[in-house]
Enzyme design. Structure first.
Site, PDB file in Angstrom:
ATOM      1  CB  THR A 264     132.365  50.341  67.336  1.00 62.86           C
ATOM      2  OG1 THR A 264     133.388  49.566  68.040  1.00 62.86           O
ATOM      3  CG2 THR A 264     130.872  50.471  66.875  1.00 62.86           C
TER       4      THR A 264
ATOM      5  CG  ASP B 147     135.355  43.043  58.769  1.00 65.46           C
ATOM      6  OD1 ASP B 147     135.705  42.320  60.274  1.00 65.46           O
ATOM      7  OD2 ASP B 147     134.418  43.152  58.261  1.00 65.46           O
TER       8      ASP B 147
ATOM      9  CG  ASN C 148     138.933  35.128  59.657  1.00 61.50           C
ATOM     10  OD1 ASN C 148     138.370  33.786  59.085  1.00 61.50           O
ATOM     11  ND2 ASN C 148     138.033  35.552  59.610  1.00 61.50           N
TER      12      ASN C 148
ATOM     13  N   GLY D 188     142.294  30.311  62.963  1.00 60.82           N
ATOM     14  CA  GLY D 188     142.852  29.240  62.038  1.00 60.82           C
ATOM     15  C   GLY D 188     144.246  30.657  61.931  1.00 60.82           C
TER      16      GLY D 188
ATOM     17  CE  LYS E  74     144.771  23.337  62.499  1.00 60.78           C
ATOM     18  NZ  LYS E  74     143.998  23.678  60.963  1.00 60.78           N
TER      19      LYS E  74
ATOM     20  CE1 TYR F 191     130.394  41.564  72.715  1.00 63.43           C
ATOM     21  CE2 TYR F 191     128.251  41.549  75.061  1.00 63.43           C
ATOM     22  CZ  TYR F 191     129.395  41.483  74.453  1.00 63.43           C
ATOM     23  OH  TYR F 191     130.507  42.763  74.923  1.00 63.43           O
TER      24      TYR F 191
ATOM     25  CE  LYS G  61     132.406  39.728  72.732  1.00 59.76           C
ATOM     26  NZ  LYS G  61     133.310  39.718  72.747  1.00 59.76           N
TER      27      LYS G  61
ATOM     28  CE1 TYR H 277     138.259  26.184  65.004  1.00 56.80           C
ATOM     29  CE2 TYR H 277     141.103  26.718  64.810  1.00 56.80           C
ATOM     30  CZ  TYR H 277     139.941  26.643  63.643  1.00 56.80           C
ATOM     31  OH  TYR H 277     139.596  26.347  62.614  1.00 56.80           O
TER      32      TYR H 277
END
Ligand code: UDP
Length: 329
Positions: free
Chosen positions: A37, A58, A101, A104, A107, A147, A151, A161
């Site tokens: 988009t 991506d 991702n 991670g 971190k 969506y 979210k 996390y």
């Protein structure tokens, strides 16, 4: 040494403004986008800069960034009803696998993460104006569920996390925002109305137009986000402009602004379309010493000039009528 920031969704509306802002503030910026988009037009002027790198990637797939990294701003996501209805699975993935991702990576690198959450976490709210303590009224299996729930999950995993791994995190709940670089055909009300006015079409009001939104100019929003990144506060913070307006009054404002002689026409209201939305920004005011400075009159003029400068070919390209296919009852 310059600080380094990864901005996902870099070629999108908000992502591209953030890239510009962080370059201006002296950062090295890595912009990441899969261009589903997002549009390269939004950032191609940055390609010549040493402080900018672009990864066509991506974020829902494993991310590798060499060297040190100080901040990650996760702004990748389809963000308009048409987009997330057309690509529901990617919408869910970017808000779940994508943020996983990013977290991670944060971190591993000791980076601080700011996520773009949304007023959609409040769903069709029964509390008005919406404050951060309100938990929302969301239909998980309705068309907006992909969506809204992505979210909401994104907020949950971000908080996990933080508490479990000690990652430094910030959560911005972003309300309707507008400005240059919005995609003309993304289906949102402002590009829809301005595009219609510029093409000499009638303005399509969904429902009776009594539903409300509160529109924030993009520069104000970006300033709020930068301030949030720089304070020590992990709970969500609403960022938006509390100046609320009904969609019919908004259509009148656009008619006046553009001088169009077209009229408004009415279409069915999309499923689960929130009836009212206005941010309570007391928290942002006190924590960030921030409030919007650009009123709608001024912001709309700047935005209209941007849309006017687009080529007629771009102006003709619109899938706005896709609404009929996707969400009208
Ligand atoms: N809307 C409208 N005409 C349009 C596009 C949108 O009346 O051509 C309405 C839509 O139904 C909603 C409001 O404008 O009530 C804001 O829609 P948008 O998609 O911009 O954002 P969101 O609903 O996600 O806040």
């Amino acid at each position: 040494m310059k600080k380094k920031v990864l901005i996902t969704g870099a070629a999108g509306f908000l992502g591209s403004h953030l890239c510009e802002r962080f370059i201006k503030d002296g950062f090295n910026v890595i912009g990441m986008d899969n261009l589903i988009t997002g549009r390269l037009n939004n950032i191609e002027h940055l390609f010549k800069l040493e402080s900018f790198e672009f990864y066509h990637h991506d974020v829902s797939k494993y991310i590798h960034i060499p060297g040190e990294l100080d901040y990650i701003l996760h702004f990748a996501s389809p963000a308009s009803p048409i987009d997330y209805l057309k690509i529901p699975i990617q919408t869910l993935k970017v808000g779940s696998l994508g943020i996983h991702n990013c977290l991670g990576l944060a971190k591993a690198k000791g980076a601080k993460v700011l996520i773009a959450s949304t007023s959609e976490v409040y769903g069709d709210p029964s509390v008005h104006p919406q404050k951060e303590e309100y938990w929302g009224n969301v239909n998980p299996v309705g068309p907006r569920g992909v969506y809204d729930e992505a979210k909401r999950f994104q907020e949950a995993i971000t908080m996990a996390y933080h508490t479990f791994h000690g990652v430094e995190t910030r959560i911005a709940r972003i309300f309707n925002t507008y400005g240059p670089k919005m995609r003309l055909n993304d289906g949102r009300v402002l590009p829809a109305f301005i595009g219609q006015a510029l093409r000499g079409e009638d303005l399509t009001i969904f429902g009776d137009g009594s539903q409300t939104r509160s529109f924030c100019y993009v520069d104000d929003l970006v300033e709020g986000l930068v301030r949030l990144l720089n304070i020590d506060y992990v709970q969500p913070v609403n960022i938006g402009n509390p100046s609320e307006i009904s969609i019919s009054d908004f259509a009148e404002e656009i008619i006046k602004l553009t001088g169009t002689e077209q009229k408004v026409i009415y279409k069915d209201l999309p499923v689960d379309d929130p009836k009212q939305r206005q941010p309570d920004i007391s928290k942002a005011k006190s924590l960030l010493n921030w409030e919007p400075k650009i009123d709608r009159n001024e912001g709309l003029k700047i935005t209209y000039n941007y849309f006017k400068s687009l080529s007629s070919e771009e102006l003709r390209k619109t899938d706005h009528n896709d609404f009929d296919k996707y969400i009208i009852k």
